[in-house]
Design a protein around this motif. Sequence first.
Motif, PDB file in Angstrom:
ATOM      1  N   THR A   7       2.811 -17.359   7.916  1.00  0.00           N
ATOM      2  CA  THR A   7       3.468 -16.278   8.271  1.00  0.00           C
ATOM      3  C   THR A   7       3.497 -15.993   7.955  1.00  0.00           C
ATOM      4  O   THR A   7       4.078 -15.833   6.676  1.00  0.00           O
ATOM      5  N   TYR A   8       4.381 -14.270   8.363  1.00  0.00           N
ATOM      6  CA  TYR A   8       3.707 -13.013   7.719  1.00  0.00           C
ATOM      7  C   TYR A   8       5.212 -11.866   7.585  1.00  0.00           C
ATOM      8  O   TYR A   8       5.725 -11.746   9.072  1.00  0.00           O
ATOM      9  N   THR A  36      -4.840  -7.967 -12.872  1.00  0.00           N
ATOM     10  CA  THR A  36      -4.070  -9.104 -11.659  1.00  0.00           C
ATOM     11  C   THR A  36      -3.668  -7.720 -10.856  1.00  0.00           C
ATOM     12  O   THR A  36      -2.505  -7.213 -10.784  1.00  0.00           O
ATOM     13  N   GLN A  37      -3.568  -8.575  -9.379  1.00  0.00           N
ATOM     14  CA  GLN A  37      -3.327  -7.844  -8.307  1.00  0.00           C
ATOM     15  C   GLN A  37      -3.469  -8.965  -7.270  1.00  0.00           C
ATOM     16  O   GLN A  37      -3.909  -9.916  -7.310  1.00  0.00           O
ATOM     17  N   PHE A  38      -2.302  -8.510  -6.398  1.00  0.00           N
ATOM     18  CA  PHE A  38      -1.992  -8.960  -4.951  1.00  0.00           C
ATOM     19  C   PHE A  38      -3.047  -8.294  -3.955  1.00  0.00           C
ATOM     20  O   PHE A  38      -3.724  -7.669  -4.264  1.00  0.00           O
ATOM     21  N   SER A  39      -3.854  -9.277  -3.175  1.00  0.00           N
ATOM     22  CA  SER A  39      -5.449  -8.919  -2.368  1.00  0.00           C
ATOM     23  C   SER A  39      -4.699  -7.869  -1.060  1.00  0.00           C
ATOM     24  O   SER A  39      -3.510  -7.848  -0.279  1.00  0.00           O
ATOM     25  N   GLY A  79       2.007   7.576  -2.956  1.00  0.00           N
ATOM     26  CA  GLY A  79       2.524   8.813  -4.154  1.00  0.00           C
ATOM     27  C   GLY A  79       2.876  10.091  -3.824  1.00  0.00           C
ATOM     28  O   GLY A  79       2.069  10.235  -2.586  1.00  0.00           O
ATOM     29  N   VAL A  80       3.740  10.389  -4.250  1.00  0.00           N
ATOM     30  CA  VAL A  80       3.489  11.861  -4.267  1.00  0.00           C
ATOM     31  C   VAL A  80       2.265  13.204  -3.640  1.00  0.00           C
ATOM     32  O   VAL A  80       2.336  13.985  -2.849  1.00  0.00           O
ATOM     33  N   ARG A  81       1.160  12.946  -4.399  1.00  0.00           N
ATOM     34  CA  ARG A  81       0.030  13.805  -3.554  1.00  0.00           C
ATOM     35  C   ARG A  81      -1.208  12.623  -3.390  1.00  0.00           C
ATOM     36  O   ARG A  81      -2.080  13.325  -3.377  1.00  0.00           O
ATOM     37  N   ILE A  82      -0.432  11.441  -2.116  1.00  0.00           N
ATOM     38  CA  ILE A  82      -1.352  10.888  -1.447  1.00  0.00           C
ATOM     39  C   ILE A  82      -1.208  10.575  -0.904  1.00  0.00           C
ATOM     40  O   ILE A  82       0.535  10.037  -0.202  1.00  0.00           O
ATOM     41  N   THR A  83      -2.149  10.451   0.697  1.00  0.00           N
ATOM     42  CA  THR A  83      -1.306  10.229   1.682  1.00  0.00           C
ATOM     43  C   THR A  83      -1.671   8.317   1.625  1.00  0.00           C
ATOM     44  O   THR A  83      -1.827   7.306   1.394  1.00  0.00           O
ATOM     45  N   GLY A  84      -0.908   7.878   3.125  1.00  0.00           N
ATOM     46  CA  GLY A  84      -0.697   7.080   3.609  1.00  0.00           C
ATOM     47  C   GLY A  84       0.513   5.786   3.025  1.00  0.00           C
ATOM     48  O   GLY A  84       1.223   6.310   1.965  1.00  0.00           O
ATOM     49  N   ASP A  85       0.172   4.839   3.173  1.00  0.00           N
ATOM     50  CA  ASP A  85       1.689   4.032   2.947  1.00  0.00           C
ATOM     51  C   ASP A  85       1.466   2.571   1.718  1.00  0.00           C
ATOM     52  O   ASP A  85       0.023   2.295   2.513  1.00  0.00           O
ATOM     53  N   VAL A  86       1.769   1.736   1.360  1.00  0.00           N
ATOM     54  CA  VAL A  86       1.812   0.515   0.823  1.00  0.00           C
ATOM     55  C   VAL A  86       2.747   0.137   1.530  1.00  0.00           C
ATOM     56  O   VAL A  86       4.275   0.009   1.283  1.00  0.00           O
ATOM     57  N   VAL A  87       2.214  -1.516   2.170  1.00  0.00           N
ATOM     58  CA  VAL A  87       3.031  -1.915   3.318  1.00  0.00           C
ATOM     59  C   VAL A  87       2.724  -3.425   2.451  1.00  0.00           C
ATOM     60  O   VAL A  87       2.142  -3.619   2.438  1.00  0.00           O
ATOM     61  N   ASN A  88       4.000  -4.064   1.955  1.00  0.00           N
ATOM     62  CA  ASN A  88       4.081  -6.436   1.184  1.00  0.00           C
ATOM     63  C   ASN A  88       4.397  -6.482   2.177  1.00  0.00           C
ATOM     64  O   ASN A  88       5.632  -6.466   2.608  1.00  0.00           O
ATOM     65  N   TYR A  89       3.494  -7.420   2.142  1.00  0.00           N
ATOM     66  CA  TYR A  89       3.974  -9.032   3.605  1.00  0.00           C
ATOM     67  C   TYR A  89       3.611 -10.763   2.606  1.00  0.00           C
ATOM     68  O   TYR A  89       3.083  -9.905   1.759  1.00  0.00           O
ATOM     69  N   ILE A  90       5.333 -10.616   2.533  1.00  0.00           N
ATOM     70  CA  ILE A  90       5.731 -11.994   2.253  1.00  0.00           C
ATOM     71  C   ILE A  90       4.853 -13.253   3.207  1.00  0.00           C
ATOM     72  O   ILE A  90       4.849 -13.353   4.165  1.00  0.00           O
ATOM     73  N   THR A  97      -3.065   4.008   5.017  1.00  0.00           N
ATOM     74  CA  THR A  97      -2.056   2.658   4.574  1.00  0.00           C
ATOM     75  C   THR A  97      -2.402   0.906   3.965  1.00  0.00           C
ATOM     76  O   THR A  97      -3.835   0.952   4.435  1.00  0.00           O
ATOM     77  N   PHE A  98      -2.353   0.784   2.891  1.00  0.00           N
ATOM     78  CA  PHE A  98      -2.568  -0.383   2.630  1.00  0.00           C
ATOM     79  C   PHE A  98      -1.524  -1.773   3.058  1.00  0.00           C
ATOM     80  O   PHE A  98      -0.726  -1.437   2.513  1.00  0.00           O
ATOM     81  N   TYR A  99      -2.308  -2.492   3.636  1.00  0.00           N
ATOM     82  CA  TYR A  99      -1.275  -3.858   3.180  1.00  0.00           C
ATOM     83  C   TYR A  99      -1.834  -4.839   2.331  1.00  0.00           C
ATOM     84  O   TYR A  99      -3.311  -5.022   2.103  1.00  0.00           O
ATOM     85  N   VAL A 100      -0.253  -5.286   1.910  1.00  0.00           N
ATOM     86  CA  VAL A 100      -0.684  -6.151   0.809  1.00  0.00           C
ATOM     87  C   VAL A 100       0.157  -7.337   1.499  1.00  0.00           C
ATOM     88  O   VAL A 100       0.984  -7.152   1.246  1.00  0.00           O
ATOM     89  N   GLY A 101      -0.818  -8.364   0.479  1.00  0.00           N
ATOM     90  CA  GLY A 101       0.203  -9.761   1.331  1.00  0.00           C
ATOM     91  C   GLY A 101       0.369 -10.424  -0.075  1.00  0.00           C
ATOM     92  O   GLY A 101      -0.162 -10.476  -1.274  1.00  0.00           O
TER      93      GLY A 101
END
Length: 181
Positions: free
Chosen positions: A106-107, A73-76, A116-127, A46-50
């Motif tokens: 504050t998160y 260009t991307q979020f870290s 993705g459909v053929r990728i494990t893990g999630d993407v979790v976005n935090y403001i 799982t990938f955590y994005v800020g």
Amino acid sequence: MKLSNDQFRIIGKKTAYKAEKVQIDTSEISLPNGNVAHWDVVVMPTFYVGLPVKDGNVLMTREWRLGPAGVMTQFSGGRGISDNEEENLGELRRELKEELGLEGGTYEHLVSFSAGVRITGDVVNYIVTDFTLSDTDRDENEIQDIISLPIKGLYNELSNNHVVTADTLLAAKLLEEKYVM
């Protein structure tokens, strides 16, 4: 036929390829029609994005990436390193300090979705809000520019003038909906 998870069964799995940052598993799947199919999946954590928000702007990085062989260009963010959410948020905080110089804050959980459909893990976005900025802590081969873009019009700016992923565009649209609309 209405599909449900219990109609599919993984009956065998082996690692077909493993490198430092990627693994591909091949699985045999028992399908609801009785057939057995062979599927490959990219094994990712799982990938955590800020999504750092300050004064109506977001902080992002621009850096060269091998996938598009260009500057993106991307979020870290950072990889989830455990089953513990607090430890994973600690990894995200470390990455944001390293790449953006972001300290404290504050998160607020914004959204989680499958990678993705053929990728494990999630993407979790935090403001991330209420943070301070200091010096970054990158190693010598992490060559990035930090940019600040207004949330208003962010989706169009990114889609028209930057190389981005669909995940980045989704985050941009959700930030616009939260802060502008």
